[in-house]
Design a protein around this motif. Structure first.
Motif, PDB file in Angstrom:
ATOM      1  N   PRO A  61     -38.487   3.841   8.589  1.00  0.00           N
ATOM      2  CA  PRO A  61     -39.683   3.160   9.096  1.00  0.00           C
ATOM      3  C   PRO A  61     -39.525   1.637   9.044  1.00  0.00           C
ATOM      4  N   GLY A  62     -40.101   0.970  10.020  1.00  0.00           N
ATOM      5  CA  GLY A  62     -40.154  -0.494   9.990  1.00  0.00           C
ATOM      6  C   GLY A  62     -38.877  -1.204  10.388  1.00  0.00           C
ATOM      7  N   THR A  63     -37.923  -0.467  10.981  1.00  0.00           N
ATOM      8  CA  THR A  63     -36.656  -1.117  11.333  1.00  0.00           C
ATOM      9  C   THR A  63     -36.651  -1.667  12.770  1.00  0.00           C
ATOM     10  N   GLY A  64     -37.744  -1.476  13.496  1.00  0.00           N
ATOM     11  CA  GLY A  64     -37.852  -2.105  14.814  1.00  0.00           C
ATOM     12  C   GLY A  64     -37.609  -1.175  15.988  1.00  0.00           C
ATOM     13  N   LYS A  65     -37.697   0.141  15.772  1.00  0.00           N
ATOM     14  CA  LYS A  65     -37.427   1.074  16.876  1.00  0.00           C
ATOM     15  C   LYS A  65     -38.449   0.895  18.000  1.00  0.00           C
ATOM     16  N   ASN A 233     -31.740  -4.775   1.622  1.00  0.00           N
ATOM     17  CA  ASN A 233     -32.472  -3.523   1.925  1.00  0.00           C
ATOM     18  C   ASN A 233     -33.883  -3.721   2.470  1.00  0.00           C
ATOM     19  N   TRP A 234     -34.268  -4.926   2.768  1.00  0.00           N
ATOM     20  CA  TRP A 234     -35.596  -5.138   3.380  1.00  0.00           C
ATOM     21  C   TRP A 234     -35.478  -4.819   4.875  1.00  0.00           C
ATOM     22  N   THR A 235     -36.536  -4.226   5.386  1.00  0.00           N
ATOM     23  CA  THR A 235     -36.540  -3.923   6.828  1.00  0.00           C
ATOM     24  C   THR A 235     -37.195  -5.077   7.592  1.00  0.00           C
ATOM     25  N   GLY A 236     -37.166  -4.987   8.920  1.00  0.00           N
ATOM     26  CA  GLY A 236     -37.831  -5.995   9.746  1.00  0.00           C
ATOM     27  C   GLY A 236     -39.316  -6.087   9.428  1.00  0.00           C
ATOM     28  N   ALA A 237     -39.946  -4.906   9.214  1.00  0.00           N
ATOM     29  CA  ALA A 237     -41.384  -4.919   8.906  1.00  0.00           C
ATOM     30  C   ALA A 237     -41.627  -5.613   7.569  1.00  0.00           C
TER      31      ALA A 237
END
Ligand code: ATP
Length: 293
Positions: A61-65, A233-237
Motif C-alpha cells: 500500500p502507498g507505493t504509488g500504483k 522502507n518508507w513508501t511514497g504515501a
C-alpha cells in the motif's frame, strides 16, 4: 504518449507530473503493454500480433500504483477512459454486480461494433482489483464473489479478438486474485511497484517539497538527500505524509509566535521539522508494532 515513449529522461518527466521513483516501472508499462500498439495495424495483422489486453500493478500500500495509473492515462490522448474502484461495483443484490461488470465494458464493445479496428482505445482501470477478482471458492460470500469473477472472465475472453480494450488492475493483494484472470490473453502482464530505494525516496521528496520550495516556505539550508537517507522502507504515501506533517509543525510554530495570526511570509519549514516528523513516525510505528504483536 509518443513523447513519453521516447523520453531520454523519464524520471524527470515523471517528477514534473508529481510522481517520484517509478521511472523503470513506467518504462516497462510502455514497452511491455503498449509498444505493439505503435505499430501499423496492417503490419500487426500480417504478423499476427495481438496486443496485450491487460495488466495488474501490484505492491505494498502507498507505493504509488494508483497515482502512476492516473498519470499514465493522463498522457494518453485519443483514448476513452473509465476508472472504477472495485468495491463500487459490488451490489448486494444477486446478479447486479455482474451487470455492473458487463456495463464497464459496454461502451468499448459498442465502439468496436461501430468502428471495428478504427475504434479508439478504451482503457478500463480497476482499483482494488482484489475486491472483485477473488480466488473462486475461497470467500465467505463465495457464490456472489465467484459469479463476479466468472463474469469478468467471460467478458475478457469475449473481447479476445478486439484490440480496442486495455484493462489495468491495481492491488496490494495479488495473492487473493483468481489465477485464471492472470493467464495469457487476460490480465497477463504483472508489474510490481515496490517500496522505493534511497534514490526513489529522494525523487518522491522532491515532488512533495516542490511547492514549498517554489513559495520560499522551505528554509535553507535544506538537505533532502539526508531526509532520504533517514527514511529507509518508507513508501511514497509515508513521504507525502512527512511533508504534510513538517508543514503543520511549521504553521503551528508560527501561530504560537504570532499569537494565532497566520502570516504566510513567516511560515518557514526547516530540516528540523522534517527530522521531527521522522522521529514522531518512528515512535508511532513502534507503538503500532507492539499492538500488532
Ligand atoms: P494502495 O495499494 O493502498 O491503494 P497505492 O500504491 O495505490 O496504495 P497511491 O494511492 O497511489 O498508492 O499513493 C497514495 C499517495 O501517496 C499519492 O496520492 C501520493 O501523494 C503519494 N505517493 C505514493 N507514491 C508516490 C510516488 N511514487 N511519488 C509521489 N507521490 C507518491
Amino acid at each position: 504518449f509518443d513523447r513519453a515513449f521516447q523520453m531520454e529522461n523519464i524520471d524527470e518527466m515523471l517528477v514534473s507530473l508529481d510522481v517520484g521513483g517509478l521511472g523503470l516501472t513506467f518504462r516497462s508499462i510502455i514497452q511491455k503493454a503498449f509498444a505493439s500498439r505503435f505499430l501499423d495495424p496492417v503490419l500487426c495483422k500480417s504478423l499476427n500480433i495481438s496486443h496485450v489486453k491487460g495488466m495488474v500493478l501490484h505492491g505494498p500500500p502507498g507505493t504509488g500504483k494508483t497515482l502512476l495509473m492516473r498519470k499514465l492515462v493522463d498522457l494518453l490522448v485519443a483514448v476513452e477512459l473509465k476508472v472504477v474502484n472495485g468495491p463500487e461495483l459490488l451490489v448486494k443484490w444477486m446478479g447486479e454486480s455482474e451487470q455492473n461488470v458487463r456495463r464497464l465494458f459496454s461502451e468499448a464493445i459498442r465502439d468496436h461494433e461501430v468502428y471495428g479496428d478504427e475504434s479508439p482505445l478504451h482503457i478500463i482501470v480497476i482499483d482494488e482489483l482484489e475486491s472483485i477478482a477473488r480466488r473462486r471458492g475461497q470467500s465467505i460470500h463465495s457464490e456472489m464473489q465467484d459469479g463476479i469473477v466468472n463474469q469478468l472472465l467471460t467478458m475478457i475472453d469475449g473481447f479476445s479478438s478486439m484490440n480496442n480494450i486495455f484493462i489495468i488492475g491495481t492491488t496490494n493483494r495479488l495473492d487473493l486474485i483468481d489465477r485464471a484472470l492472470l493467464r495469457p490473453g487476460r490480465l497477463e502482464l504483472l508489474l510490481e511497484v515496490g517500496v522505493p530505494d534511497e534514490r526513489g525516496r529522494l525523487e518522491i521528496l522532491k515532488v512533495h517539497t516542490q511547492s514549498l520550495k517554489e513559495t520560499s516556505v522551505l528554509k535553507p539550508p535544506f538537505d533532502l538527500e539526508e531526509i532520504a537517507r533517514l527514511t529507509p522502507n518508507w513508501t511514497g504515501a509515508d513521504l507525502a505524509g512527512l511533508a504534510r506533517s513538517a508543514l503543520s509543525t511549521a504553521i503551528y510554530r508560527t501561530m504560537e509566535s504570532t499569537l494565532g495570526k497566520i502570516d504566510k511570509e513567516r511560515i518557514k519549514v526547516s530540516q528540523a521539522d522534517f527530522e521531527f516528523g521522522i522521529e514522531e513516525r518512528t515512535k508511532n510505528s513502534a507503538i503500532v508494532d507492539k499492538l500488532v504483536n
